[in-house]
Design an enzyme around this catalytic site. Sequence first.
Site, PDB file in Angstrom:
ATOM      1  N   ASP A  43      -8.882  -3.565  -6.742  1.00 50.15           N
ATOM      2  CA  ASP A  43      -8.476  -2.924  -5.477  1.00 50.15           C
ATOM      3  C   ASP A  43      -8.954  -1.474  -5.490  1.00 50.15           C
ATOM      4  OD1 ASP A  43      -7.208  -1.945  -3.207  1.00 50.15           O
ATOM      5  OD2 ASP A  43      -5.183  -2.405  -3.892  1.00 50.15           O
ATOM      6  N   SER A  97       0.836  -1.195   0.000  1.00 47.59           N
ATOM      7  CA  SER A  97       0.000   0.000   0.000  1.00 47.59           C
ATOM      8  C   SER A  97       0.876   1.252   0.000  1.00 47.59           C
ATOM      9  CB  SER A  97      -0.949  -0.060   1.199  1.00 47.59           C
ATOM     10  OG  SER A  97      -2.006   0.840   1.077  1.00 47.59           O
ATOM     11  N   HIS A 145      -7.083  -5.913  -0.853  1.00 48.15           N
ATOM     12  CA  HIS A 145      -5.964  -4.982  -0.712  1.00 48.15           C
ATOM     13  C   HIS A 145      -4.870  -5.655   0.104  1.00 48.15           C
ATOM     14  CE1 HIS A 145      -3.999  -1.108  -0.558  1.00 48.15           C
ATOM     15  NE2 HIS A 145      -3.960  -1.143   0.759  1.00 48.15           N
TER      16      HIS A 145
END
Length: 548
Positions: A455, A232, A484
Amino acid sequence: MRTAALLCSAAGTLLLGTLTAVPDAETGTEAAETRGTALAAARARAAGIDFGPCPDAQDLPGSMRCGTVRVPLDYARPDGEQIRLTVSRALATRKDPGGTRREVRRQGALVHNPGGPGATGLYFPLIGLLPEWKRIAAAYDLVGYAPRGVSPSAPLSCKDPKQFFQGPSQAPTHPSEAYKRQRIAQAKAYARGCAERAGDALRHYHSLNNARDLDVVRAALGEERLTFLGSSYGTYFGALYATLFPSHVRRMVFDSVVDPRPGRLWYRNNLAQSAAFEGRWRDVKEWIARHHRVYGLGRTAREVQRGYERASARLAAEPAGGKVGPGQLQGAFLQAGYYDDQWPHRAHALSAYLRGDPGPLVEQAQQYPEAAAEAENTRAVYLAVECNDAPWPTDWRVWDRDNTRLARVAPFETWDNVWANLPCAYWPAPRQRPLDVGAGPGELPPTLILAAERDAATPYRGALELRDRLAGSVLVTERGAGAHGLAGGPNPCVNGHLEAYLLEGRLPGRRADCAPHAEPEPRAPAQPAARAERPAAPGGPGSAGRLR
């Protein structure tokens, strides 16, 4: 995803003149920071890390040890104020998880950042206990750390944690002017609180310094070259690291990728996220509708939406347990947009509430006072990094225009995302000039990129952009899925590529596709609500903040 991309493109049109920044303009400053990073890394290599019991050792296996690394608060002044980053490590097991007596070759340290900004990586070494990570844990020392600002690494705070959770909250998808004025006042107050509590140090919490800190951690571990897994937000400052220190890279995995284009950071990326979450929210509702026999919430996504809206209206009138309002309901389903293994629990809670039992919803959605300090620290770091990183619109009319337009077609997350980021419009610290990340042919070892096609937290466009910017990188896509954080998750195809790369340095061709992992099985409402989800994979809900 095509629809989300088009929505984002329309909503993200801004007047560049509304963005203001105070760039790190002087080349002398940049040169000083480069020298300061090299000096800090040399000192860290000489000092090493004195690993011992972890701060919460009573709750952790003895195989995990902790220590600290000193880094300059300001890399342009490496002899000035220092802060300490807490680092955790579990040594490579060196044992073949297949049960043979063969000893696995140690490959050094695998350093992980789970994202955020604001998430701690201190618990990452524990992931080696999971079956999906056994082979990697045999070959690598698993290393996590708390980035600058994240407790206990010089923790930031912008507000008294006792006032952070303030009971049930609203979540209007079309807020009134009065509500907007209230949230603007709160954003201004929060930004002032950050300045008052952190002082001049506030300006030094940003992604470029996170990348520099990572190089100092590498040196302190005694690694000539870094093996890194960023999830991320961790993909963004991992990309900064690859740009700043390409010769220090051994292997890098970018899992669920932030769009690194300078013009997207961070305002436009948040518009893109809000647009993408509308598609992911549709995925959740369609799954619930397919299991109407279990949950009784409707046979179509539209019927499920009506049930959600009934619950939200009822919670606005009378919060469940006195603590769960529409805002908490929306937050619970927003988390389901990150991980589909939360769908059964969320659907059960909504179903039970509409049938007269608020217990599961209260259990899943309420905010616990004992978690307030950690949550406030997470939010403070998230805002400090994103507000410092790049220009933001300083005129409320720009935010109002862009998000009013977007909310017409993507109402689920849009305004909630605005309130999460609005302090950046009134931020008191100077802004960085975003680095244009990239590496040409031969400048960087081949890297691995993992991304799910649907995502929402980090839309797929970011993975394509990073692949094009890092020559020699290979993108592995989980098609038709939207979880995710893919590394070590439920998809054996993705995990096979991860292991091949980390253990053998082997990559597929220019790109590789994996079929989606299996959808979660529904859970009958008659069963008791689960108190705990599965342990978060890198980049999961533990990623904190809004992103990420």
